[in-house]
Design a protein around this motif. Sequence first.
Motif, mmCIF file in Angstrom:
data_model
loop_
_atom_site.group_PDB
_atom_site.id
_atom_site.type_symbol
_atom_site.label_atom_id
_atom_site.label_comp_id
_atom_site.label_asym_id
_atom_site.label_seq_id
_atom_site.Cartn_x
_atom_site.Cartn_y
_atom_site.Cartn_z
ATOM 1 N N PRO A 141 0.823 -1.211 0.000
ATOM 2 C CA PRO A 141 0.000 0.000 0.000
ATOM 3 C C PRO A 141 0.857 1.261 0.000
ATOM 4 C CG PRO A 141 0.087 -0.897 2.199
ATOM 5 C CD PRO A 141 0.797 -1.887 1.311
ATOM 6 N N PHE A 142 0.282 2.367 -0.462
ATOM 7 C CA PHE A 142 1.023 3.613 -0.519
ATOM 8 C C PHE A 142 1.385 4.102 0.883
ATOM 9 C CE2 PHE A 142 -1.634 4.566 -4.508
ATOM 10 C CZ PHE A 142 -0.703 3.949 -5.332
ATOM 11 N N GLU A 143 2.589 4.640 0.993
ATOM 12 C CA GLU A 143 3.001 5.300 2.227
ATOM 13 C C GLU A 143 3.388 6.735 1.892
ATOM 14 O OE1 GLU A 143 5.977 3.123 4.305
ATOM 15 O OE2 GLU A 143 4.856 1.234 4.269
ATOM 16 N N GLU A 144 3.199 7.626 2.855
ATOM 17 C CA GLU A 144 3.316 9.053 2.603
ATOM 18 C C GLU A 144 4.672 9.456 2.029
ATOM 19 O OE1 GLU A 144 0.033 8.637 5.620
ATOM 20 O OE2 GLU A 144 1.963 7.689 5.206
ATOM 21 N N HIS A 145 5.735 8.744 2.380
ATOM 22 C CA HIS A 145 7.077 9.125 1.921
ATOM 23 C C HIS A 145 7.432 8.533 0.560
ATOM 24 C CE1 HIS A 145 7.564 5.317 4.173
ATOM 25 N NE2 HIS A 145 8.425 5.029 3.213
ATOM 26 N N ASP A 146 6.498 7.829 -0.071
ATOM 27 C CA ASP A 146 6.770 7.165 -1.346
ATOM 28 C C ASP A 146 6.427 8.008 -2.568
ATOM 29 O OD1 ASP A 146 7.802 4.865 -0.236
ATOM 30 O OD2 ASP A 146 5.850 3.871 -0.102
ATOM 31 N N THR A 147 6.368 9.317 -2.422
ATOM 32 C CA THR A 147 6.076 10.196 -3.557
ATOM 33 C C THR A 147 7.031 9.905 -4.707
ATOM 34 O OG1 THR A 147 5.267 11.919 -2.092
ATOM 35 C CG2 THR A 147 5.886 12.585 -4.305
ATOM 36 N N SER A 148 6.498 9.815 -5.918
ATOM 37 C CA SER A 148 7.280 9.424 -7.084
ATOM 38 C C SER A 148 7.407 10.572 -8.080
ATOM 39 C CB SER A 148 6.605 8.230 -7.788
ATOM 40 O OG SER A 148 7.262 7.924 -8.996
ATOM 41 N N VAL A 149 8.517 10.582 -8.822
ATOM 42 C CA VAL A 149 8.666 11.520 -9.931
ATOM 43 C C VAL A 149 8.502 10.793 -11.263
ATOM 44 C CG1 VAL A 149 10.113 13.141 -8.672
ATOM 45 C CG2 VAL A 149 11.182 11.254 -9.919
ATOM 46 N N SER A 150 8.186 9.509 -11.203
ATOM 47 C CA SER A 150 7.894 8.731 -12.407
ATOM 48 C C SER A 150 6.404 8.824 -12.668
ATOM 49 C CB SER A 150 8.327 7.270 -12.225
ATOM 50 O OG SER A 150 8.041 6.508 -13.383
ATOM 51 N N LEU A 151 5.996 9.929 -13.308
ATOM 52 C CA LEU A 151 4.585 10.248 -13.473
ATOM 53 C C LEU A 151 4.168 10.103 -14.929
ATOM 54 C CD1 LEU A 151 4.617 13.386 -11.155
ATOM 55 C CD2 LEU A 151 4.066 11.017 -10.536
ATOM 56 N N HIS A 152 2.876 9.897 -15.163
ATOM 57 C CA HIS A 152 2.428 9.501 -16.495
ATOM 58 C C HIS A 152 1.293 10.350 -17.053
ATOM 59 C CE1 HIS A 152 4.902 5.848 -16.163
ATOM 60 N NE2 HIS A 152 4.520 5.840 -14.902
ATOM 61 N N THR A 153 0.797 11.323 -16.285
ATOM 62 C CA THR A 153 -0.237 12.215 -16.789
ATOM 63 C C THR A 153 0.034 13.631 -16.285
ATOM 64 O OG1 THR A 153 -1.774 12.015 -14.920
ATOM 65 C CG2 THR A 153 -1.934 10.340 -16.684
ATOM 66 N N PRO A 154 -0.463 14.660 -16.995
ATOM 67 C CA PRO A 154 -0.320 16.031 -16.501
ATOM 68 C C PRO A 154 -0.938 16.222 -15.116
ATOM 69 C CG PRO A 154 -0.932 16.054 -18.813
ATOM 70 C CD PRO A 154 -1.039 14.627 -18.363
ATOM 71 N N TYR A 155 -2.034 15.533 -14.831
ATOM 72 C CA TYR A 155 -2.674 15.651 -13.516
ATOM 73 C C TYR A 155 -1.723 15.240 -12.406
ATOM 74 C CZ TYR A 155 -5.953 14.732 -9.678
ATOM 75 O OH TYR A 155 -6.589 14.718 -8.467
ATOM 76 N N GLN A 156 -1.020 14.135 -12.611
ATOM 77 C CA GLN A 156 -0.057 13.686 -11.617
ATOM 78 C C GLN A 156 1.026 14.740 -11.401
ATOM 79 O OE1 GLN A 156 0.843 9.802 -13.551
ATOM 80 N NE2 GLN A 156 0.315 8.918 -11.582
ATOM 81 N N VAL A 157 1.510 15.311 -12.494
ATOM 82 C CA VAL A 157 2.569 16.322 -12.411
ATOM 83 C C VAL A 157 2.089 17.548 -11.633
ATOM 84 C CG1 VAL A 157 4.019 17.904 -13.748
ATOM 85 C CG2 VAL A 157 3.687 15.552 -14.540
ATOM 86 N N THR A 158 0.891 18.049 -11.965
ATOM 87 C CA THR A 158 0.423 19.285 -11.336
ATOM 88 C C THR A 158 0.015 19.087 -9.881
ATOM 89 O OG1 THR A 158 -1.817 18.944 -12.251
ATOM 90 C CG2 THR A 158 -0.295 20.342 -13.503
ATOM 91 N N LYS A 159 -0.482 17.907 -9.516
ATOM 92 C CA LYS A 159 -0.794 17.671 -8.108
ATOM 93 C C LYS A 159 0.491 17.610 -7.282
ATOM 94 C CE LYS A 159 -4.269 17.456 -6.602
ATOM 95 N NZ LYS A 159 -5.155 18.571 -6.158
ATOM 96 N N LEU A 160 1.549 17.076 -7.868
ATOM 97 C CA LEU A 160 2.839 17.082 -7.178
ATOM 98 C C LEU A 160 3.384 18.501 -7.068
ATOM 99 C CD1 LEU A 160 5.096 15.554 -5.807
ATOM 100 C CD2 LEU A 160 6.131 15.139 -8.054
ATOM 101 N N ILE A 161 3.175 19.304 -8.114
ATOM 102 C CA ILE A 161 3.565 20.713 -8.052
ATOM 103 C C ILE A 161 2.868 21.390 -6.873
ATOM 104 C CG2 ILE A 161 3.242 22.959 -9.180
ATOM 105 C CD1 ILE A 161 3.820 21.588 -11.832
ATOM 106 N N GLY A 162 1.588 21.072 -6.686
ATOM 107 C CA GLY A 162 0.842 21.641 -5.571
ATOM 108 C C GLY A 162 1.470 21.299 -4.227
ATOM 109 N N GLU A 163 1.906 20.059 -4.067
ATOM 110 C CA GLU A 163 2.567 19.667 -2.821
ATOM 111 C C GLU A 163 3.876 20.431 -2.640
ATOM 112 O OE1 GLU A 163 2.847 15.933 -1.237
ATOM 113 O OE2 GLU A 163 0.993 15.109 -2.073
ATOM 114 N N LEU A 164 4.630 20.583 -3.722
ATOM 115 C CA LEU A 164 5.908 21.280 -3.629
ATOM 116 C C LEU A 164 5.720 22.747 -3.275
ATOM 117 C CD1 LEU A 164 7.721 19.691 -6.714
ATOM 118 C CD2 LEU A 164 8.054 19.123 -4.297
ATOM 119 N N TYR A 165 4.728 23.398 -3.886
ATOM 120 C CA TYR A 165 4.433 24.787 -3.548
ATOM 121 C C TYR A 165 3.991 24.908 -2.087
ATOM 122 C CZ TYR A 165 4.926 27.271 -7.984
ATOM 123 O OH TYR A 165 5.424 27.883 -9.103
#
Length: 251
Positions: free
Chosen positions: A108-132
Motif C-alpha cells: 500500500p502507498f506510504e506518505e514518503h513514497d512520492t514518485s517523480v515517475s509520473l504519467h499524466t499532466p494531472y499527476q505532475v500538477t498535483k505534485l507541483i501543488g505539494e511542492l508549492y
Amino acid sequence: MAKKIIILDDLSSSYEWNIPKAKNIMFVKGSILDDEMLKRVFKEKPEYVFHLAAHFANQNSVDNPEIDLMVNGMGILKVLEYAQLVDIKRFVYSSSGCGVYGLDSKMPFEEHDTSVSLHTPYQVTKLIGELYTNYFPQFVRHADSQCQVLQCLRPGEVPGRYRNVIPNFFYWAMKRQALPITGDGTETRDWTYVDDIISGLLAMGIKEEAIGEAFNLGSAKEHRVIDMANMVNKLSGMMRELYLPREGTGC
C-alpha cells in the motif's frame, strides 16, 4: 460549529444545488485564478483554509493539459499567496494519491513514497501543488490515499465524462448498457465515504502534530472494480452481467 464557512467554486465540476443552505455559509461563484474573487473571500479573513479545488481526473488532464496546469499549478500558488496576507491558523492542501504516487510505487502507498515517475499532466500538477505548499513551511499539506479525491463516495454525485466510476456504473446499468471497465476488473480501489474524508481533513486543521506532515486518507479496505460492477448490476435489476473492457489512464 464554525461561525462562517466561505466556499469559492466556479462550479466547473459541481452544482450549486449540492451546496448546503445555511446562514453561516457564504458561497462565492468564481475561480481560484481570479484575483478579484480571491481578494473578496480573503477579505473575510478566514482562520482555516482547505484547498480542495482542482482540475480533476487523469484523462481530463491528458485532454486539456494547459487548463490542468493553470488550475492545479497557478491556482494553488495564488491561494497560498493570498493566504499569506491574512492571519490564518492553518492551511490544508488536498493532493491526490492518484497523482503523487506513480505506477512504480509499492502498495500500500506510504506518505514518503512520492514518485517523480509520473504519467499524466494531472499527476505532475498535483505534485507541483505539494511542492508549492512545502515552500510555505507554516502550512500543512496532505495527500489522499489512492485517488480518494476522485473515488470518494458521497451523495449528490452525477455521472458524466471524467466522473467517478460508481455514478457512471449506475447510469449505464439503468440504461441497460454494458459497464465500461478499465483493465480486467481485478484492479482495486479504496472507496471511502465522504464523512470519513471530512473527519480527516478537519483533524488536520486542528491537530498540532499535523503541521508540516502528509497523510493518506482512506478506509484501508480494497474493493475490486469487478465486484463493484456486479453489485451495481444487481441493485439496478440487471438480469445478467454486462461489461465492456476498455483502455484508459485509470483513477
